[in-house]
Scaffold this active site. Structure first.
Site, PDB file in Angstrom:
ATOM      1  N   PRO A  12      30.065  52.356 -22.051  1.00 56.53           N
ATOM      2  CA  PRO A  12      30.766  51.196 -21.470  1.00 56.53           C
ATOM      3  C   PRO A  12      31.687  50.511 -22.486  1.00 56.53           C
ATOM      4  O   PRO A  12      31.780  50.941 -23.645  1.00 56.53           O
ATOM      5  CB  PRO A  12      29.611  50.276 -21.111  1.00 56.53           C
ATOM      6  CG  PRO A  12      28.616  50.520 -22.206  1.00 56.53           C
ATOM      7  CD  PRO A  12      28.769  51.959 -22.626  1.00 56.53           C
ATOM      8  N   LYS A  72      32.716  60.354 -23.151  1.00 53.59           N
ATOM      9  CA  LYS A  72      33.704  59.663 -22.324  1.00 53.59           C
ATOM     10  C   LYS A  72      33.504  58.164 -22.516  1.00 53.59           C
ATOM     11  O   LYS A  72      32.598  57.554 -21.953  1.00 53.59           O
ATOM     12  CB  LYS A  72      33.553  59.991 -20.839  1.00 53.59           C
ATOM     13  CG  LYS A  72      34.789  59.510 -20.083  1.00 53.59           C
ATOM     14  CD  LYS A  72      34.547  59.186 -18.638  1.00 53.59           C
ATOM     15  CE  LYS A  72      33.994  57.825 -18.395  1.00 53.59           C
ATOM     16  NZ  LYS A  72      34.874  56.697 -18.783  1.00 53.59           N
ATOM     17  N   ALA A  90      24.398  51.138 -10.693  1.00 54.17           N
ATOM     18  CA  ALA A  90      24.950  51.931  -9.586  1.00 54.17           C
ATOM     19  C   ALA A  90      25.463  53.280 -10.087  1.00 54.17           C
ATOM     20  O   ALA A  90      25.145  54.334  -9.506  1.00 54.17           O
ATOM     21  CB  ALA A  90      26.074  51.149  -8.905  1.00 54.17           C
ATOM     22  N   GLU A 122      20.715  53.887 -19.809  1.00 54.28           N
ATOM     23  CA  GLU A 122      20.509  52.510 -20.260  1.00 54.28           C
ATOM     24  C   GLU A 122      21.356  51.668 -19.325  1.00 54.28           C
ATOM     25  O   GLU A 122      22.572  51.652 -19.425  1.00 54.28           O
ATOM     26  CB  GLU A 122      20.918  52.406 -21.725  1.00 54.28           C
ATOM     27  CG  GLU A 122      20.296  51.232 -22.413  1.00 54.28           C
ATOM     28  CD  GLU A 122      21.231  50.046 -22.410  1.00 54.28           C
ATOM     29  OE1 GLU A 122      21.112  49.220 -21.469  1.00 54.28           O
ATOM     30  OE2 GLU A 122      22.074  49.964 -23.307  1.00 54.28           O
ATOM     31  N   ARG A 133      26.127  35.709 -26.836  1.00 56.62           N
ATOM     32  CA  ARG A 133      26.706  36.786 -27.630  1.00 56.62           C
ATOM     33  C   ARG A 133      27.687  37.567 -26.756  1.00 56.62           C
ATOM     34  O   ARG A 133      27.413  37.815 -25.580  1.00 56.62           O
ATOM     35  CB  ARG A 133      25.593  37.724 -28.104  1.00 56.62           C
ATOM     36  CG  ARG A 133      26.080  38.812 -29.019  1.00 56.62           C
ATOM     37  CD  ARG A 133      24.942  39.313 -29.849  1.00 56.62           C
ATOM     38  NE  ARG A 133      24.007  40.066 -29.037  1.00 56.62           N
ATOM     39  CZ  ARG A 133      23.733  41.365 -29.205  1.00 56.62           C
ATOM     40  NH1 ARG A 133      24.321  42.036 -30.163  1.00 56.62           N
ATOM     41  NH2 ARG A 133      22.860  41.978 -28.452  1.00 56.62           N
ATOM     42  N   CYS A 139      23.890  43.838 -21.875  1.00 55.99           N
ATOM     43  CA  CYS A 139      22.805  44.042 -20.897  1.00 55.99           C
ATOM     44  C   CYS A 139      21.502  43.430 -21.382  1.00 55.99           C
ATOM     45  O   CYS A 139      20.534  43.382 -20.628  1.00 55.99           O
ATOM     46  CB  CYS A 139      22.655  45.515 -20.574  1.00 55.99           C
ATOM     47  SG  CYS A 139      22.747  46.520 -22.027  1.00 55.99           S
ATOM     48  N   GLU A 147      22.675  40.349 -12.675  1.00 58.36           N
ATOM     49  CA  GLU A 147      23.261  40.086 -13.983  1.00 58.36           C
ATOM     50  C   GLU A 147      24.632  39.432 -13.821  1.00 58.36           C
ATOM     51  O   GLU A 147      25.524  40.027 -13.215  1.00 58.36           O
ATOM     52  CB  GLU A 147      23.473  41.435 -14.654  1.00 58.36           C
ATOM     53  CG  GLU A 147      22.972  41.547 -16.023  1.00 58.36           C
ATOM     54  CD  GLU A 147      23.197  42.950 -16.574  1.00 58.36           C
ATOM     55  OE1 GLU A 147      22.925  43.108 -17.748  1.00 58.36           O
ATOM     56  OE2 GLU A 147      23.661  43.863 -15.872  1.00 58.36           O
TER      57      GLU A 147
HETATM   58  P1  ADP Z   1      31.092  48.682 -16.239  1.00 57.40           P
HETATM   59  O1  ADP Z   1      30.714  47.554 -15.415  1.00 57.40           O
HETATM   60  O2  ADP Z   1      30.824  48.538 -17.673  1.00 57.40           O
HETATM   61  O3  ADP Z   1      32.470  49.173 -16.002  1.00 57.40           O
HETATM   62  P2  ADP Z   1      30.291  51.202 -15.234  1.00 57.40           P
HETATM   63  O4  ADP Z   1      28.947  51.779 -14.960  1.00 57.40           O
HETATM   64  O5  ADP Z   1      31.249  51.154 -14.121  1.00 57.40           O
HETATM   65  O6  ADP Z   1      30.041  49.792 -15.834  1.00 57.40           O
HETATM   66  O7  ADP Z   1      30.980  51.961 -16.435  1.00 57.40           O
HETATM   67  C1  ADP Z   1      30.283  52.499 -17.534  1.00 57.40           C
HETATM   68  C2  ADP Z   1      30.906  53.836 -17.873  1.00 57.40           C
HETATM   69  O8  ADP Z   1      30.732  54.708 -16.759  1.00 57.40           O
HETATM   70  C3  ADP Z   1      32.408  53.779 -18.126  1.00 57.40           C
HETATM   71  O9  ADP Z   1      32.746  54.714 -19.122  1.00 57.40           O
HETATM   72  C4  ADP Z   1      32.976  54.193 -16.788  1.00 57.40           C
HETATM   73  O10 ADP Z   1      34.278  54.737 -16.886  1.00 57.40           O
HETATM   74  C5  ADP Z   1      31.979  55.262 -16.390  1.00 57.40           C
HETATM   75  N1  ADP Z   1      31.952  55.584 -14.969  1.00 57.40           N
HETATM   76  C6  ADP Z   1      32.235  54.796 -13.919  1.00 57.40           C
HETATM   77  N2  ADP Z   1      32.089  55.472 -12.768  1.00 57.40           N
HETATM   78  C7  ADP Z   1      31.716  56.738 -13.089  1.00 57.40           C
HETATM   79  C8  ADP Z   1      31.399  57.923 -12.349  1.00 57.40           C
HETATM   80  N3  ADP Z   1      31.426  57.959 -11.016  1.00 57.40           N
HETATM   81  N4  ADP Z   1      31.034  59.023 -13.044  1.00 57.40           N
HETATM   82  C9  ADP Z   1      30.986  59.011 -14.380  1.00 57.40           C
HETATM   83  N5  ADP Z   1      31.260  57.926 -15.133  1.00 57.40           N
HETATM   84  C10 ADP Z   1      31.615  56.804 -14.502  1.00 57.40           C
END
Ligand code: ADP
Length: 517
Positions: A186, A211, A267, A286, A314, A320, A417
């Site tokens: 994230p 990623k 999610a 996590e 912070r 989280c 949250e």
């Molecule tokens: P945040 O609220 O921090 O954006 P996310 O769970 O959406 O929380 O994002 C955390 C990570 O997961 C980021 O790198 C985001 O690009 C990635 N992400 C979001 N959707 C998907 C998906 N469908 N498959 C894989 N990675 C994802």
């Protein structure tokens, strides 16, 4: 978390709000300097080569304090992810066959390089994520500590010899790397969330496709550049970013990827867990928390105020493990609220490069709207704002540090949250009630208690359904202790001697016929 991407358009410095202009100009000059530094990269890393997306598509990385575009990075998808997986798979054979000492030396060098570029990395984090520079520098040290710790731990991946049940047999347990790891991270800790996955993975011989969040990829790319400079061979660490669902699907679909490790929203974590079933991958998650912070009437008030302040504010409430519910004994509720307000009203809000600022902007507009909707829900059900409660006069995504009283357990502020600088204060009468309120959630990451009673410390710590408990302390994460949640906050542990197990398979070897001459 659950914050959708919100694209900010490029705005010229003359259009910035008046209060912003000096800080915006300063940030633009930091950005210009960083672009000339040896760690700045704005392409993906596949097989040791810096590459664009195959179709040349890009995405913008914005500075949340000013809206300025810092850089364009490749908007990658399945094709680039599959290339990265192939590179990681090719590199696996030679990397896993190095001795632990050889891998350890590479990681140690990487750690040294991260620390010698601490200032630039900290600036990059502040620029793309918004947290105050001092906090960003703290993240660099914290992030680097996982590389250092696992460089050492690489040499301690011991197997076992099991006493045999038959005289002519010998039984062994080997620990071997799981293989190629897909790591999805994230935006709230652009460096540390990567190092605490990649550190143990590389230490025990795995290779990785990372990623990072599309909101904060530049820190990840800079860290990857330093990994190359440290001599970590091409293909061992790859970085792709762009279309998150497509990249995620490619990682999930590939039989060569043997493990997914993820930090982010519950999610997305659930989707990844379901998707990993297709190829029966190992998975560590996590996910979101809903941290309770219980202040008992026997607590030292100063310690409690300081601890709750740190646990709540912070990174402007965007972690989280941030306190999400401050549950205060009714006997000290008013006194605590008053002392806490005094402390919170001193928190200086502003851009992360200004001396003395401790509260940066929220990551994007969607994050502010989430805070606003949670607050609206609470106010409509009888809660009261005693401090803050609105967007900051600085504009952009700055939000006033906020305290809300008379919060009830059915309000969104208590159920989910908020991921922003809002501290909801709830009331309790008895220890049992406090524990019940604290555990009344699907989340189970961090919890905090403030008390001077030793028996209570043990009783309550054991009763809390959480993976981490802070007692009289609001900041408890460290590379040497296991970090992770129970219930829907996730699976697995990161950091510590336990963290490396997430990247290891046990292999049982039975040596038979020992008595044959
Ligand atoms: P945040 O609220 O921090 O954006 P996310 O769970 O959406 O929380 O994002 C955390 C990570 O997961 C980021 O790198 C985001 O690009 C990635 N992400 C979001 N959707 C998907 C998906 N469908 N498959 C894989 N990675 C994802």
């Amino acid at each position: 978390m659950g914050v959708a991407r919100f694209a900010l358009c490029k705005i010229s410095s003359s259009l910035l709000p008046r209060m912003h202009r000096p800080s915006a100009l300063r940030q633009m000059s930091v950005a210009a300097d960083l672009k000339n530094s040896t760690i700045f990269r704005s392409q993906g890393l596949i097989g040791g080569r810096w590459v664009a997306a195959h179709d040349g598509k890009t995405l913008q990385v914005n500075n949340p304090s000013t809206g300025e575009i810092i850089a364009d990075v490749p908007f990658m998808g399945r094709r680039e992810t599959n290339d990265a997986i192939s590179s990681a798979y090719e590199a696996l054979n030679s990397w896993s066959k190095l001795t632990a000492t050889e891998r350890s030396k590479c990681l140690r060098k990487w750690y040294d390089l991260i620390m010698s570029h601490k200032e630039e990395l900290g600036q990059l984090i502040t620029l793309e994520q918004g947290k105050p520079l001092k906090e960003a520098l703290g993240e660099v040290s914290y992030g680097a500590s996982f590389i250092e710790f696992f460089a050492e731990e690489a040499k301690r991946v011991y197997g076992d010899i099991i006493p045999a049940t038959l005289a002519d047999r010998r039984l062994f347990v080997l620990k071997q790397p799981v293989g190629v790891v897909g790591a999805i991270t994230p935006w709230n800790f652009p460096l540390a969330m990567i190092t605490r996955k990649v550190g143990p993975a590389l230490a025990c011989g795995c290779t990785a496709v990372v990623k990072p969040s599309e909101l904060t990829p530049l820190t990840a790319l800079a860290a990857a550049e330093l990994a190359l400079q440290a001599g970590i061979p091409p293909g061992v660490l790859n970085v792709v970013m762009g279309n998150a669902p497509d990249i995620g699907d490619a990682l999930l679909a590939s039989p060569q990827v043997r493990k997914i490790t993820f930090t982010g929203s519950t999610a997305v974590g659930k989707k990844l867990m379901a998707g990993a079933a297709g190829t029966v991958k190992r998975i560590s998650l996590e996910l979101g928390g809903n941290a309770p912070c219980i202040v008992f009437d026997d607590a030292d008030l100063d310690v409690a105020v300081k601890g709750v302040l740190a646990a709540k504010f912070r990174n402007s409430g965007q972690t989280c493990v941030c306190a999400n519910r401050v549950i205060v004994h009714e006997g000290i509720y008013e006194k605590f609220a008053e002392a806490f307000s005094k402390a919170v009203q001193n928190l200086q809000v502003g851009d992360g490069f200004t001396e003395g600022v401790v509260q940066g902007p929220l990551i994007n507009e969607a994050a502010v709207q989430k805070v606003e909707s949670f607050l609206q829900d609470a106010l409509s059900k009888g809660a009261k704002v005693i401090l803050g409660g609105k967007r900051h006069s600085l504009g952009m995504t700055f939000y006033e540090p906020t305290i809300v009283t008379d919060v009830k357990t059915d309000m969104l502020l208590a159920r989910e949250e908020v991921f922003g600088p809002v501290a909801p204060l709830l009331r309790f009468k008895t220890e049992e009630e406090a524990i019940r309120i604290a555990n009344d959630t699907n989340a189970g990451l961090a919890a905090y208690i403030f008390t001077s009673n030793v028996q209570r410390t043990w009783r309550v710590s054991e009763a809390l359904e959480y993976g981490l408990v802070g007692v009289n302390e609001g900041i408890i994460s460290t590379e040497v202790a296991p970090f992770g949640g129970v219930k829907q906050s996730g699976l697995g542990r990161e950091g510590s001697k336990y963290g490396i197990d997430e990247y290891l398979e046990l292999k049982y070897v039975c040596l038979g016929d020992m008595n044959r001459k």
